[in-house]
Design an enzyme around this catalytic site. Structure first.
Site, PDB file in Angstrom:
ATOM      1  N   LYS A 118     -60.527  61.866 126.950  1.00  0.00           N
ATOM      2  CA  LYS A 118     -61.782  61.157 126.679  1.00  0.00           C
ATOM      3  C   LYS A 118     -62.140  60.246 127.852  1.00  0.00           C
ATOM      4  CE  LYS A 118     -59.805  59.408 123.133  1.00  0.00           C
ATOM      5  NZ  LYS A 118     -59.392  58.753 121.872  1.00  0.00           N
ATOM      6  N   THR A 134     -68.616  49.248 121.594  1.00  0.00           N
ATOM      7  CA  THR A 134     -67.970  50.569 121.594  1.00  0.00           C
ATOM      8  C   THR A 134     -66.702  50.582 120.739  1.00  0.00           C
ATOM      9  OG1 THR A 134     -66.693  49.947 123.543  1.00  0.00           O
ATOM     10  CG2 THR A 134     -68.783  51.078 123.944  1.00  0.00           C
ATOM     11  N   GLY A 169     -64.085  51.371 118.248  1.00  0.00           N
ATOM     12  CA  GLY A 169     -63.879  52.461 117.284  1.00  0.00           C
ATOM     13  C   GLY A 169     -64.341  53.823 117.758  1.00  0.00           C
ATOM     14  N   THR A 170     -64.737  53.952 119.019  1.00  0.00           N
ATOM     15  CA  THR A 170     -65.230  55.266 119.482  1.00  0.00           C
ATOM     16  C   THR A 170     -64.150  56.354 119.379  1.00  0.00           C
ATOM     17  OG1 THR A 170     -64.734  54.494 121.720  1.00  0.00           O
ATOM     18  CG2 THR A 170     -67.059  54.559 121.091  1.00  0.00           C
ATOM     19  N   GLY A 171     -62.923  55.991 119.785  1.00  0.00           N
ATOM     20  CA  GLY A 171     -61.857  56.998 119.785  1.00  0.00           C
ATOM     21  C   GLY A 171     -61.489  57.430 118.378  1.00  0.00           C
ATOM     22  N   CYS A 172     -61.384  56.446 117.472  1.00  0.00           N
ATOM     23  CA  CYS A 172     -61.061  56.772 116.071  1.00  0.00           C
ATOM     24  C   CYS A 172     -62.156  57.656 115.481  1.00  0.00           C
ATOM     25  CB  CYS A 172     -60.950  55.491 115.242  1.00  0.00           C
ATOM     26  SG  CYS A 172     -59.628  54.400 115.778  1.00  0.00           S
TER      27      CYS A 172
HETATM   28  N1  LIG Z   1     -70.710  54.251 126.605  1.00  0.00           N
HETATM   29  C1  LIG Z   1     -70.505  55.454 126.118  1.00  0.00           C
HETATM   30  N2  LIG Z   1     -71.544  56.337 126.025  1.00  0.00           N
HETATM   31  C2  LIG Z   1     -71.352  57.575 125.501  1.00  0.00           C
HETATM   32  N3  LIG Z   1     -70.157  58.016 125.072  1.00  0.00           N
HETATM   33  C3  LIG Z   1     -69.107  57.196 125.155  1.00  0.00           C
HETATM   34  C4  LIG Z   1     -69.199  55.872 125.667  1.00  0.00           C
HETATM   35  N4  LIG Z   1     -67.976  55.279 125.592  1.00  0.00           N
HETATM   36  C5  LIG Z   1     -67.160  56.192 125.056  1.00  0.00           C
HETATM   37  N5  LIG Z   1     -67.812  57.344 124.809  1.00  0.00           N
HETATM   38  C6  LIG Z   1     -67.273  58.564 124.221  1.00  0.00           C
HETATM   39  O1  LIG Z   1     -66.603  58.191 123.034  1.00  0.00           O
HETATM   40  C7  LIG Z   1     -65.491  59.069 122.822  1.00  0.00           C
HETATM   41  C8  LIG Z   1     -64.227  58.211 122.706  1.00  0.00           C
HETATM   42  O2  LIG Z   1     -63.768  57.942 124.010  1.00  0.00           O
HETATM   43  P1  LIG Z   1     -63.049  56.620 124.484  1.00  0.00           P
HETATM   44  O3  LIG Z   1     -63.960  55.468 124.285  1.00  0.00           O
HETATM   45  O4  LIG Z   1     -62.555  56.877 125.856  1.00  0.00           O
HETATM   46  O5  LIG Z   1     -61.843  56.542 123.448  1.00  0.00           O
HETATM   47  P2  LIG Z   1     -60.950  55.298 122.982  1.00  0.00           P
HETATM   48  O6  LIG Z   1     -61.765  54.509 121.996  1.00  0.00           O
HETATM   49  O7  LIG Z   1     -59.771  55.962 122.372  1.00  0.00           O
HETATM   50  O8  LIG Z   1     -60.632  54.494 124.213  1.00  0.00           O
HETATM   51  C9  LIG Z   1     -65.481  60.029 124.003  1.00  0.00           C
HETATM   52  O9  LIG Z   1     -66.174  61.210 123.654  1.00  0.00           O
HETATM   53  C10 LIG Z   1     -66.231  59.252 125.080  1.00  0.00           C
HETATM   54  O10 LIG Z   1     -66.802  60.077 126.070  1.00  0.00           O
HETATM   55  C1  LIG Z   2     -56.122  49.989 113.392  1.00  0.00           C
HETATM   56  C2  LIG Z   2     -56.623  50.463 114.701  1.00  0.00           C
HETATM   57  N1  LIG Z   2     -56.488  51.764 115.026  1.00  0.00           N
HETATM   58  C3  LIG Z   2     -56.941  52.224 116.223  1.00  0.00           C
HETATM   59  C4  LIG Z   2     -57.546  51.368 117.109  1.00  0.00           C
HETATM   60  C5  LIG Z   2     -58.071  51.870 118.417  1.00  0.00           C
HETATM   61  O1  LIG Z   2     -59.366  52.237 118.183  1.00  0.00           O
HETATM   62  P1  LIG Z   2     -60.338  52.994 119.194  1.00  0.00           P
HETATM   63  O2  LIG Z   2     -61.215  53.878 118.439  1.00  0.00           O
HETATM   64  O3  LIG Z   2     -59.510  53.618 120.254  1.00  0.00           O
HETATM   65  O4  LIG Z   2     -61.258  51.855 119.712  1.00  0.00           O
HETATM   66  P2  LIG Z   2     -60.977  50.575 120.562  1.00  0.00           P
HETATM   67  O5  LIG Z   2     -60.079  49.666 119.788  1.00  0.00           O
HETATM   68  O6  LIG Z   2     -60.357  51.070 121.830  1.00  0.00           O
HETATM   69  O7  LIG Z   2     -62.316  50.000 120.730  1.00  0.00           O
HETATM   70  C6  LIG Z   2     -57.697  50.026 116.726  1.00  0.00           C
HETATM   71  N2  LIG Z   2     -58.302  49.142 117.544  1.00  0.00           N
HETATM   72  N3  LIG Z   2     -57.230  49.588 115.532  1.00  0.00           N
END
Ligand SMILES: Nc1ncnc2c1ncn2[C@@H]1O[C@H](COP(=O)(O)OP(=O)(O)O)[C@@H](O)[C@H]1O
Ligand SMILES: Cc1ncc(COP(=O)(O)OP(=O)(O)O)c(N)n1
Length: 261
Positions: free
Chosen positions: A169, A202, A204-207
């Site tokens: 990602k 942003t 929670g995007t990964g979850c």
């Molecule tokens: N600013 C953004 N605009 C569009 N897509 C985004 C943005 N930030 C994250 N994403 C997308 O959200 C999804 C989660 O990615 P990411 O944020 O890297 O995960 P995590 O929350 O685990 O760090 C991916 O598909 C990524 O490309």
């Molecule tokens: C309880 C809990 N699980 C997972 C995460 C990580 O969430 P994620 O979607 O990767 O978003 P960010 O925290 O990176 O914004 C979390 N924070 N808490």
């Protein structure tokens, strides 16, 4: 099913997963691994569930319901990874999305250091899709990631750990690579790109992405389609992110309803 931690602020973890499942019209079940005291600014405390409690929640659901897809999120420690992997194998679970949660965007540590090898050794080999972010991919692939070629190389290295496909990602990438993801299934190497949304909200995007992939697999979509559709969902949810709290607010999971109000 989601096997993940609770986020008291409601932006990530179990709360984000269940909202994502509901949006996709699939019934969500949950196995709670830990409770975080968390808000839009960070994590202040984490309490683990026992491995026995994780196993009991999992079994209670599995012996009663047909579970079409499972995602794992924050598993916190080695014991929880071990019991999760053991149960997933014992019940022959196929559609498993492994989000190898290690650290949050605001820098909170979400996985014990001594559990990283268990993630690679026990969980990735049973993943239909593994979805590391940039930082998690750097750890799993043991390399730095700065360019698209780095993302592609990391996807190929992590694939060798045993996942049937890997999605790196790109939310943590910069410049033109912001929000560019790379998917590899041992044969096809795809670059997935949607519009990059200019927002600090942003959380929670990964979850949300991994939960949407699991929902799409449960709905019968093939692997790459499940990932592509989930990426479109996250992008739209980011457009409707909620500017709540003093830090990084959560994505807006129910954007069509917001539009109707
Ligand atoms: N600013 C953004 N605009 C569009 N897509 C985004 C943005 N930030 C994250 N994403 C997308 O959200 C999804 C989660 O990615 P990411 O944020 O890297 O995960 P995590 O929350 O685990 O760090 C991916 O598909 C990524 O490309
Ligand atoms: C309880 C809990 N699980 C997972 C995460 C990580 O969430 P994620 O979607 O990767 O978003 P960010 O925290 O990176 O914004 C979390 N924070 N808490």
């Amino acid at each position: 099913m989601t096997i993940a931690g609770s986020d008291s602020g409601g932006g990530a973890g179990i709360q984000a997963d269940l909202r994502t499942f509901a949006f996709h019209c699939v019934h969500g079940t949950s196995v709670l691994t830990c409770i975080t005291a968390q808000n839009t600014q960070g994590v202040t405390r984490v309490d683990a569930m026992s491995a026995q409690a994780v196993a009991a929640q999992f079994e209670a659901v599995m012996v009663d319901m047909r579970v079409s897809a499972i995602k794992t999120g924050m598993l916190l420690n080695q014991e929880i990874i071990q019991i999760t992997a053991k149960k997933l194998v014992a019940f022959g679970c196929g559609n498993v999305v492994v989000d190898p949660v290690m650290v949050s965007r605001v820098g909170a540590k979400l996985l014990d250091d001594d559990a990283i090898h268990a993630m690679g050794d026990l969980l990735l080999p049973i993943a239909a899709i593994a979805t590391p972010n940039r930082y998690e991919a750097q750890i799993l692939a043991e390399m730095e990631i700065h360019t698209l070629a780095d993302m592609q190389a990391a996807a190929q290295k992590i694939y060798k750990l045993g996942a049937r496909s890997v999605l790196i990602k790109g939310g943590g990438m910069t410049g033109d690579l912001k929000a560019v993801d790379v998917w590899f299934d041992g044969d096809r190497l795809e670059t997935l790109q949607t519009e990059a949304i200019d927002t600090i909200h942003t959380h929670g995007t990964g979850c949300t992405l991994s939960a949407a992939i699991a929902a799409n697999l449960a709905l019968g979509k093939p692997n790459l389609q499940a990932v592509q559709d989930a990426k479109v969902y996250v992008t739209t949810a980011l457009k409707y992110a909620l500017a709540i709290g003093k830090g990084q607010g959560p994505v807006g999971h129910f954007f069509p309803l917001q539009r109707l109000r």
